[in-house]
Design a protein around this motif. Structure first.
Motif, mmCIF file in Angstrom:
data_model
loop_
_atom_site.group_PDB
_atom_site.id
_atom_site.type_symbol
_atom_site.label_atom_id
_atom_site.label_comp_id
_atom_site.label_asym_id
_atom_site.label_seq_id
_atom_site.Cartn_x
_atom_site.Cartn_y
_atom_site.Cartn_z
ATOM 1 N N LYS A 105 32.876 -33.489 -23.717
ATOM 2 C CA LYS A 105 32.222 -32.499 -24.718
ATOM 3 C C LYS A 105 31.358 -31.764 -24.357
ATOM 4 O O LYS A 105 31.193 -30.348 -24.774
ATOM 5 N N ASP A 106 30.281 -32.352 -23.670
ATOM 6 C CA ASP A 106 29.111 -31.473 -23.109
ATOM 7 C C ASP A 106 29.472 -30.823 -21.752
ATOM 8 O O ASP A 106 28.379 -30.351 -21.290
ATOM 9 N N SER A 107 30.775 -30.989 -21.181
ATOM 10 C CA SER A 107 30.813 -30.450 -19.745
ATOM 11 C C SER A 107 31.438 -28.957 -19.960
ATOM 12 O O SER A 107 32.016 -28.448 -20.850
ATOM 13 N N VAL A 108 30.973 -28.158 -18.937
ATOM 14 C CA VAL A 108 31.337 -26.867 -18.724
ATOM 15 C C VAL A 108 32.792 -26.771 -18.543
ATOM 16 O O VAL A 108 33.673 -25.851 -18.786
ATOM 17 N N TYR A 109 33.640 -27.946 -18.184
ATOM 18 C CA TYR A 109 34.985 -27.919 -17.932
ATOM 19 C C TYR A 109 35.704 -28.047 -19.280
ATOM 20 O O TYR A 109 36.786 -27.533 -19.221
ATOM 21 N N SER A 110 34.829 -28.193 -20.087
ATOM 22 C CA SER A 110 35.464 -28.185 -21.539
ATOM 23 C C SER A 110 36.086 -26.576 -22.082
ATOM 24 O O SER A 110 36.772 -26.229 -22.818
ATOM 25 N N PHE A 111 35.164 -25.822 -21.336
ATOM 26 C CA PHE A 111 35.632 -24.264 -21.356
ATOM 27 C C PHE A 111 36.943 -24.006 -20.890
ATOM 28 O O PHE A 111 37.452 -22.788 -21.591
ATOM 29 N N PHE A 112 37.669 -24.633 -19.991
ATOM 30 C CA PHE A 112 38.827 -24.536 -19.640
ATOM 31 C C PHE A 112 39.920 -24.767 -20.550
ATOM 32 O O PHE A 112 40.864 -24.015 -20.749
ATOM 33 N N LEU A 113 39.350 -25.385 -21.747
ATOM 34 C CA LEU A 113 40.406 -25.647 -22.896
ATOM 35 C C LEU A 113 40.269 -24.799 -24.050
ATOM 36 O O LEU A 113 40.937 -24.662 -24.961
ATOM 37 N N SER A 114 39.488 -23.706 -23.696
ATOM 38 C CA SER A 114 39.378 -22.601 -24.590
ATOM 39 C C SER A 114 39.924 -21.194 -24.297
ATOM 40 O O SER A 114 40.623 -21.165 -23.257
ATOM 41 N N SER A 115 40.369 -20.639 -25.167
ATOM 42 C CA SER A 115 41.425 -19.364 -25.038
ATOM 43 C C SER A 115 40.285 -17.835 -24.907
ATOM 44 O O SER A 115 40.960 -16.924 -24.765
ATOM 45 N N ASN A 116 38.946 -18.376 -24.903
ATOM 46 C CA ASN A 116 38.054 -17.218 -24.538
ATOM 47 C C ASN A 116 37.866 -16.891 -22.983
ATOM 48 O O ASN A 116 37.637 -17.857 -22.314
ATOM 49 N N PHE A 117 37.966 -15.614 -22.800
ATOM 50 C CA PHE A 117 37.894 -15.061 -21.506
ATOM 51 C C PHE A 117 36.465 -15.580 -20.941
ATOM 52 O O PHE A 117 36.291 -15.853 -19.717
ATOM 53 N N THR A 118 35.357 -15.373 -21.720
ATOM 54 C CA THR A 118 34.244 -15.384 -21.378
ATOM 55 C C THR A 118 33.956 -17.008 -20.853
ATOM 56 O O THR A 118 33.099 -17.209 -19.865
ATOM 57 N N ALA A 119 34.164 -17.978 -21.556
ATOM 58 C CA ALA A 119 34.333 -19.251 -21.534
ATOM 59 C C ALA A 119 34.860 -19.474 -20.012
ATOM 60 O O ALA A 119 34.474 -20.224 -19.371
ATOM 61 N N TRP A 120 35.999 -19.060 -19.918
ATOM 62 C CA TRP A 120 36.693 -19.346 -18.746
ATOM 63 C C TRP A 120 35.819 -18.557 -17.359
ATOM 64 O O TRP A 120 35.984 -19.515 -16.466
ATOM 65 N N ALA A 121 35.380 -17.633 -17.446
ATOM 66 C CA ALA A 121 34.532 -16.740 -16.555
ATOM 67 C C ALA A 121 33.440 -17.823 -16.156
ATOM 68 O O ALA A 121 33.170 -17.827 -14.967
ATOM 69 N N LEU A 122 32.745 -18.134 -17.415
ATOM 70 C CA LEU A 122 31.623 -19.022 -16.785
ATOM 71 C C LEU A 122 32.075 -20.363 -16.455
ATOM 72 O O LEU A 122 31.186 -20.764 -15.241
ATOM 73 N N ALA A 123 33.011 -20.944 -16.852
ATOM 74 C CA ALA A 123 33.656 -22.220 -16.127
ATOM 75 C C ALA A 123 33.929 -21.930 -14.725
ATOM 76 O O ALA A 123 33.473 -22.868 -13.802
ATOM 77 N N ILE A 124 34.463 -21.052 -14.389
ATOM 78 C CA ILE A 124 35.103 -20.687 -13.055
ATOM 79 C C ILE A 124 33.769 -20.321 -12.108
ATOM 80 O O ILE A 124 33.479 -21.002 -11.168
ATOM 81 N N ALA A 125 32.776 -19.657 -12.743
ATOM 82 C CA ALA A 125 31.466 -19.456 -11.977
ATOM 83 C C ALA A 125 30.804 -20.931 -11.698
ATOM 84 O O ALA A 125 30.385 -20.827 -10.658
ATOM 85 N N VAL A 126 30.697 -21.607 -12.550
ATOM 86 C CA VAL A 126 30.000 -22.926 -12.223
ATOM 87 C C VAL A 126 30.692 -23.559 -11.341
ATOM 88 O O VAL A 126 29.999 -24.316 -10.558
#
Length: 180
Positions: free
Chosen positions: A39-60
């Motif tokens: 839940k506190d992991s940046v990888y949880s952003f991959f479960l989002s449909s938000n483009f910004t969240a995916w971009a941040l997760a890929i950057a990390v």
């Protein structure tokens, strides 16, 4: 009387079938997926449909991969390049015999292995769990999100495992250096 007994046996057999079949096809709730990825992991952003969240997760993810590659390159045995390799044999010019200067023992490697297992197996297992459970969502966006999240979590953890082992083989000359 026999027909009533046959109906009960058939009902019992079908309820067993539904129980076993239900266990195999149980749908995971979104909470299970978030618990597996963290839940506190940046990888949880991959479960989002938000483009910004995916971009941040890929950057990390890329930043972590670059850091691990730095350690792997520093541990490479390249005689012409800059590396951190510490040679464990010392060969004096006036003597034909070389001596081993490493104090790393089997006990140090066992402790190092225990530390790696304790810290990394949960992420590797959760990554595999996510990859395995991605098919439960069918051919959908959620399936791809869970699949990519699991692949990235497992791959990053495997890269951390590999870089830790390779770098410690290169630079550790005592059990304390190996563990810390």
């Amino acid at each position: 009387m026999t027909s009533l007994l046959q109906k009960r046996e058939t009902a019992l057999d079908s309820s067993r079938f539904h129980f076993i079949f239900g266990l195999c096809t149980r749908k995971e709730s979104p909470c299970d997926v978030y618990d597996a990825i963290g839940k506190d992991s940046v990888y949880s952003f991959f479960l989002s449909s938000n483009f910004t969240a995916w971009a941040l997760a890929i950057a990390v993810l890329l930043a972590q991969a670059v850091c691990f590659v730095f350690f792997i390159q520093a541990a490479s045995l390249d005689f012409g390049g800059d590396n951190d390799w510490v040679y464990k044999f010392m060969c004096p010019r006036d003597n034909d015999e070389c001596r081993n200067t490493s104090d790393v023992s089997v006990r140090g490697w066992v402790y190092f292995g225990i530390l790696l297992v304790v810290h990394l197996t949960s992420d590797m297992g959760n990554g595999l769990k996510l990859v395995w459970s991605a098919s439960r969502y069918g051919l959908s966006r959620k399936s791809f999100q869970v699949l990519f999240g699991g692949i990235f979590l497992f791959s990053t953890t495997a890269l951390a495992l590999y870089s830790s082992v390779v770098y410690n083989v290169a630079v550790s000359r005592s059990n304390i250096e190996l563990i810390f």
